[in-house]
Scaffold this motif. Structure first.
Motif, PDB file in Angstrom:
ATOM      1  N   HIS A 101       0.841  -1.048  -0.024  1.00 38.59           N
ATOM      2  CA  HIS A 101      -0.009   0.175  -0.038  1.00 38.59           C
ATOM      3  C   HIS A 101       0.856   1.184   0.083  1.00 38.59           C
ATOM      4  O   HIS A 101       0.639   1.975  -0.724  1.00 38.59           O
ATOM      5  CB  HIS A 101      -1.005   0.058   1.110  1.00 38.59           C
ATOM      6  N   ALA A 102       1.707   1.306   0.878  1.00 35.99           N
ATOM      7  CA  ALA A 102       2.671   2.349   0.946  1.00 35.99           C
ATOM      8  C   ALA A 102       3.567   2.542  -0.456  1.00 35.99           C
ATOM      9  O   ALA A 102       3.692   3.643  -0.748  1.00 35.99           O
ATOM     10  CB  ALA A 102       3.752   2.178   1.990  1.00 35.99           C
ATOM     11  N   LEU A 103       3.740   1.561  -1.106  1.00 35.61           N
ATOM     12  CA  LEU A 103       4.682   1.573  -2.411  1.00 35.61           C
ATOM     13  C   LEU A 103       3.926   2.315  -3.420  1.00 35.61           C
ATOM     14  O   LEU A 103       4.415   3.128  -4.237  1.00 35.61           O
ATOM     15  CB  LEU A 103       5.221   0.204  -2.798  1.00 35.61           C
ATOM     16  N   PHE A 104       2.667   1.955  -3.471  1.00 36.61           N
ATOM     17  CA  PHE A 104       1.793   2.245  -4.615  1.00 36.61           C
ATOM     18  C   PHE A 104       0.867   3.645  -4.242  1.00 36.61           C
ATOM     19  O   PHE A 104       0.186   4.168  -4.962  1.00 36.61           O
ATOM     20  CB  PHE A 104       0.949   1.375  -5.169  1.00 36.61           C
ATOM     21  N   SER A 105       1.080   4.245  -3.032  1.00 36.93           N
ATOM     22  CA  SER A 105       0.440   5.412  -2.570  1.00 36.93           C
ATOM     23  C   SER A 105       1.593   6.546  -2.359  1.00 36.93           C
ATOM     24  O   SER A 105       1.164   7.732  -1.962  1.00 36.93           O
ATOM     25  CB  SER A 105      -0.068   5.153  -1.231  1.00 36.93           C
ATOM     26  N   GLY A 106       2.708   6.162  -2.543  1.00 37.61           N
ATOM     27  CA  GLY A 106       3.995   7.011  -2.417  1.00 37.61           C
ATOM     28  C   GLY A 106       4.603   7.427  -1.010  1.00 37.61           C
ATOM     29  O   GLY A 106       5.319   8.360  -0.895  1.00 37.61           O
ATOM     30  N   GLY A 107       4.124   6.617  -0.075  1.00 38.40           N
ATOM     31  CA  GLY A 107       4.712   6.646   1.125  1.00 38.40           C
ATOM     32  C   GLY A 107       5.930   5.796   1.299  1.00 38.40           C
ATOM     33  O   GLY A 107       6.789   5.655   0.443  1.00 38.40           O
ATOM     34  N   SER A 108       6.569   6.070   2.602  1.00 39.88           N
ATOM     35  CA  SER A 108       7.967   5.224   2.845  1.00 39.88           C
ATOM     36  C   SER A 108       7.665   3.943   2.740  1.00 39.88           C
ATOM     37  O   SER A 108       6.775   3.255   3.523  1.00 39.88           O
ATOM     38  CB  SER A 108       8.388   5.825   4.213  1.00 39.88           C
ATOM     39  N   VAL A 109       8.740   3.134   2.066  1.00 37.60           N
ATOM     40  CA  VAL A 109       8.406   1.831   2.003  1.00 37.60           C
ATOM     41  C   VAL A 109       9.274   0.841   2.601  1.00 37.60           C
ATOM     42  O   VAL A 109      10.304   0.676   2.707  1.00 37.60           O
ATOM     43  CB  VAL A 109       8.599   1.427   0.420  1.00 37.60           C
ATOM     44  N   ASP A 110       8.676   0.332   3.837  1.00 36.57           N
ATOM     45  CA  ASP A 110       9.390  -0.340   4.750  1.00 36.57           C
ATOM     46  C   ASP A 110       8.339  -1.609   4.999  1.00 36.57           C
ATOM     47  O   ASP A 110       7.391  -1.752   5.096  1.00 36.57           O
ATOM     48  CB  ASP A 110       9.631   0.391   6.291  1.00 36.57           C
ATOM     49  N   LEU A 111       9.288  -2.884   5.218  1.00 37.43           N
ATOM     50  CA  LEU A 111       8.449  -4.288   5.433  1.00 37.43           C
ATOM     51  C   LEU A 111       8.572  -4.382   6.784  1.00 37.43           C
ATOM     52  O   LEU A 111       9.412  -5.061   7.339  1.00 37.43           O
ATOM     53  CB  LEU A 111       9.178  -5.432   4.633  1.00 37.43           C
ATOM     54  N   LEU A 134      16.056  -6.391  23.983  1.00 36.73           N
ATOM     55  CA  LEU A 134      15.282  -6.798  22.690  1.00 36.73           C
ATOM     56  C   LEU A 134      14.233  -5.474  22.838  1.00 36.73           C
ATOM     57  O   LEU A 134      13.472  -5.124  23.781  1.00 36.73           O
ATOM     58  CB  LEU A 134      14.758  -7.736  22.711  1.00 36.73           C
ATOM     59  N   SER A 135      14.089  -4.974  21.575  1.00 37.99           N
ATOM     60  CA  SER A 135      13.103  -3.708  21.511  1.00 37.99           C
ATOM     61  C   SER A 135      11.798  -4.183  21.572  1.00 37.99           C
ATOM     62  O   SER A 135      11.492  -5.477  20.959  1.00 37.99           O
ATOM     63  CB  SER A 135      13.549  -3.130  20.184  1.00 37.99           C
ATOM     64  N   ARG A 136      10.806  -3.603  22.008  1.00 39.62           N
ATOM     65  CA  ARG A 136       9.414  -3.853  21.901  1.00 39.62           C
ATOM     66  C   ARG A 136       8.645  -3.098  20.492  1.00 39.62           C
ATOM     67  O   ARG A 136       7.421  -3.702  20.467  1.00 39.62           O
ATOM     68  CB  ARG A 136       8.629  -3.201  23.233  1.00 39.62           C
ATOM     69  N   GLU A 137       9.440  -2.693  19.717  1.00 40.50           N
ATOM     70  CA  GLU A 137       8.930  -2.195  18.661  1.00 40.50           C
ATOM     71  C   GLU A 137       8.985  -3.223  17.561  1.00 40.50           C
ATOM     72  O   GLU A 137       9.821  -3.990  17.538  1.00 40.50           O
ATOM     73  CB  GLU A 137       9.728  -1.152  18.164  1.00 40.50           C
ATOM     74  N   ASP A 138       7.931  -3.596  16.636  1.00 40.59           N
ATOM     75  CA  ASP A 138       8.082  -4.385  15.822  1.00 40.59           C
ATOM     76  C   ASP A 138       9.030  -4.288  14.568  1.00 40.59           C
ATOM     77  O   ASP A 138       9.361  -3.247  14.276  1.00 40.59           O
ATOM     78  CB  ASP A 138       6.832  -4.566  14.929  1.00 40.59           C
ATOM     79  N   PRO A 139       9.912  -5.210  14.465  1.00 39.57           N
ATOM     80  CA  PRO A 139      11.105  -5.241  13.403  1.00 39.57           C
ATOM     81  C   PRO A 139      10.763  -4.897  12.142  1.00 39.57           C
ATOM     82  O   PRO A 139       9.730  -5.173  11.512  1.00 39.57           O
ATOM     83  CB  PRO A 139      11.740  -6.529  13.683  1.00 39.57           C
ATOM     84  N   SER A 140      11.711  -4.214  11.336  1.00 41.01           N
ATOM     85  CA  SER A 140      11.393  -3.873   9.712  1.00 41.01           C
ATOM     86  C   SER A 140      12.463  -4.776   9.175  1.00 41.01           C
ATOM     87  O   SER A 140      13.673  -4.823   9.548  1.00 41.01           O
ATOM     88  CB  SER A 140      12.080  -2.647   9.482  1.00 41.01           C
ATOM     89  N   LEU A 141      11.970  -5.602   8.365  1.00 40.44           N
ATOM     90  CA  LEU A 141      12.808  -6.640   7.639  1.00 40.44           C
ATOM     91  C   LEU A 141      13.738  -5.965   6.594  1.00 40.44           C
ATOM     92  O   LEU A 141      14.961  -6.210   6.410  1.00 40.44           O
ATOM     93  CB  LEU A 141      11.868  -7.702   6.912  1.00 40.44           C
ATOM     94  N   PHE A 142      13.330  -4.935   5.687  1.00 37.50           N
ATOM     95  CA  PHE A 142      14.083  -3.972   4.970  1.00 37.50           C
ATOM     96  C   PHE A 142      13.300  -2.797   4.539  1.00 37.50           C
ATOM     97  O   PHE A 142      12.084  -2.555   4.705  1.00 37.50           O
ATOM     98  CB  PHE A 142      14.699  -4.765   3.554  1.00 37.50           C
ATOM     99  N   HIS A 143      14.239  -1.914   3.913  1.00 33.33           N
ATOM    100  CA  HIS A 143      13.789  -0.734   3.445  1.00 33.33           C
ATOM    101  C   HIS A 143      13.759  -0.319   2.067  1.00 33.33           C
ATOM    102  O   HIS A 143      14.943  -0.684   1.437  1.00 33.33           O
ATOM    103  CB  HIS A 143      14.228   0.450   4.052  1.00 33.33           C
ATOM    104  N   LEU A 144      12.979  -0.279   1.119  1.00 33.46           N
ATOM    105  CA  LEU A 144      13.217   0.060  -0.456  1.00 33.46           C
ATOM    106  C   LEU A 144      12.993   1.541  -0.604  1.00 33.46           C
ATOM    107  O   LEU A 144      12.817   2.472   0.077  1.00 33.46           O
ATOM    108  CB  LEU A 144      11.697  -0.377  -1.120  1.00 33.46           C
ATOM    109  N   GLY A 145      14.261   1.752  -1.534  1.00 37.69           N
ATOM    110  CA  GLY A 145      14.761   3.123  -1.963  1.00 37.69           C
ATOM    111  C   GLY A 145      15.988   3.361  -1.494  1.00 37.69           C
ATOM    112  O   GLY A 145      16.265   4.696  -1.262  1.00 37.69           O
ATOM    113  N   GLY A 146      17.117   2.650  -1.072  1.00 40.66           N
ATOM    114  CA  GLY A 146      18.252   2.853  -0.412  1.00 40.66           C
ATOM    115  C   GLY A 146      19.167   3.488  -1.569  1.00 40.66           C
ATOM    116  O   GLY A 146      20.240   4.073  -1.406  1.00 40.66           O
ATOM    117  N   GLY A 147      19.192   3.011  -2.824  1.00 43.16           N
ATOM    118  CA  GLY A 147      20.161   3.244  -3.826  1.00 43.16           C
ATOM    119  C   GLY A 147      19.468   4.266  -4.955  1.00 43.16           C
ATOM    120  O   GLY A 147      17.958   4.464  -4.904  1.00 43.16           O
ATOM    121  N   GLY A 148      20.112   4.473  -6.029  1.00 46.27           N
ATOM    122  CA  GLY A 148      19.565   5.261  -7.055  1.00 46.27           C
ATOM    123  C   GLY A 148      18.731   4.541  -7.892  1.00 46.27           C
ATOM    124  O   GLY A 148      17.495   5.287  -8.111  1.00 46.27           O
ATOM    125  N   VAL A 149      19.008   3.647  -8.124  1.00 49.57           N
ATOM    126  CA  VAL A 149      18.189   2.793  -9.159  1.00 49.57           C
ATOM    127  C   VAL A 149      17.057   2.347  -8.296  1.00 49.57           C
ATOM    128  O   VAL A 149      15.625   2.430  -8.874  1.00 49.57           O
ATOM    129  CB  VAL A 149      18.891   1.620  -9.797  1.00 49.57           C
TER     130      VAL A 149
END
Length: 331
Positions: A101-111, A134-149
């Motif tokens: 939903h974030a990817l196609f709505s223009g938001g920050s893309v994190d899993l 250990l953090s109580r916050e839900d973990p992020s597996l990865f973030h899209l948009g780290g490089g130019g391409v």
């Protein structure tokens, strides 16, 4: 012989059909949020994918809290238990839906995996010091948009959704061009055969695109573990597209054989003309094709071999169908 105008119509029709098929498949598999999440969750059945997710989550937990480095075995064991828990696919699916939903709505893309933090903490022994770190916050597996391409592709995602809506238009226009090419043939049977062969070529292009794309993506990974993980994800999302191409190619060949089977070995004549073309443009095209083939054999030898097997299978299908048709007419 096929005239230049007819050849142009056939080539344009094939190009539009390929684009339309890619867009239509993308709408059904990638752009649809539910379908995307379902396929994403299905990769968890692969042990290597579970291991990769576990390593990533444990690594991120230690990055966030360096003191956990001394307790790495405990953290990795807890994460592995959480990933193998029956509830984890639901967390993963919810995370992929939110990411989509974030990817196609223009938001920050994190899993982000909702609920995974509680499962990881629950898997840690009660007296372990890791429980307090250990953090109580839900973990992020990865973030899209780290490089130019990658950032560019993320920015293009909303536009891709709008472009994919034109899939029916591209398919209709492609079929219209094939019909026009068929009408320019000396007779209807030969025209229909040309259109059927164009459909077979469309299927072949889809097969070639998925085969080459998979090989190129896998070539960026230098470990067998990475190949298995990425190969599983690729096959989950794009394996059906290759199947579509094979079915379309086989159907086009069978239709061409039924429409005009010809004499035994008639299929060899166009193949021979393609391998030994006349004229400067044809010979230059053959030279360029041979150079590309040589490069492919050196870079990713499995691709030419795979496509050669597919082509050989197509010849066998066409020959078998033509033989059945000839037998039916001689009775």
């Amino acid at each position: 012989m096929v005239g230049k105008a007819c050849a142009g119509l056939l080539a344009g029709g094939v190009a539009l059909l390929v684009l339309g098929a890619l867009a239509f498949y993308g709408r059904a598999v990638v752009l649809d949020e539910q379908a995307f999440a379902d396929r994403a969750a299905s990769v968890l059945t692969q042990d290597e994918v579970q291991d990769e997710i576990g390593l990533r989550l444990a690594g991120r937990a230690i990055e966030d809290e360096p003191d956990l480095a001394q307790l790495r075995p405990t953290v990795e064991a807890a994460v592995a238990d959480a990933v193998q828990d029956p509830q984890f696919p639901a967390h993963f699916r919810a995370g992929t839906q939110a990411m989509h939903h974030a990817l196609f709505s223009g938001g920050s893309v994190d899993l982000v995996l909702p609920g995974a933090a509680a499962d990881i903490r629950a898997a840690v022994p009660e007296r372990s010091r890791a429980l307090a770190l250990l953090s109580r916050e839900d973990p992020s597996l990865f973030h899209l948009g780290g490089g130019g391409v990658e950032s560019g592709l993320v920015e293009l995602a909303p536009d891709a959704r709008r472009a994919a809506s034109l899939a029916p238009v591209a398919i209709v226009l492609g079929l219209a061009l094939l019909i026009l090419a068929a009408l320019r043939a000396p007779d209807r049977r030969r025209g229909a055969r040309r259109a059927a062969l164009a459909l077979a070529v469309t299927g072949g292009v889809l097969v070639a695109a998925t085969t080459i794309g998979r090989a190129v993506v896998l070539s960026t990974f230098d470990t067998s573990h990475g190949d298995v993980v990425v190969g599983t994800i690729w096959d989950t999302f794009l394996g059906d597209l290759r199947l579509w191409g094979l079915v379309l190619g086989a159907g086009g060949l069978v239709a061409a054989a039924v429409l005009e089977p010809g004499a035994r070995g008639a299929w060899r004549r166009p193949v021979t003309r393609a391998l030994a073309p006349c004229g400067t443009p044809g010979r230059l095209a053959r030279a360029a094709a041979l150079v590309l083939l040589a490069a492919a054999l050196l870079w990713m030898p499995e691709v030419p071999l795979d496509l050669a097997l597919v082509a050989a299978a197509g010849v066998l299908v066409f020959t078998a169908a033509a033989e059945v048709v000839r037998l039916s007419f001689t009775r």
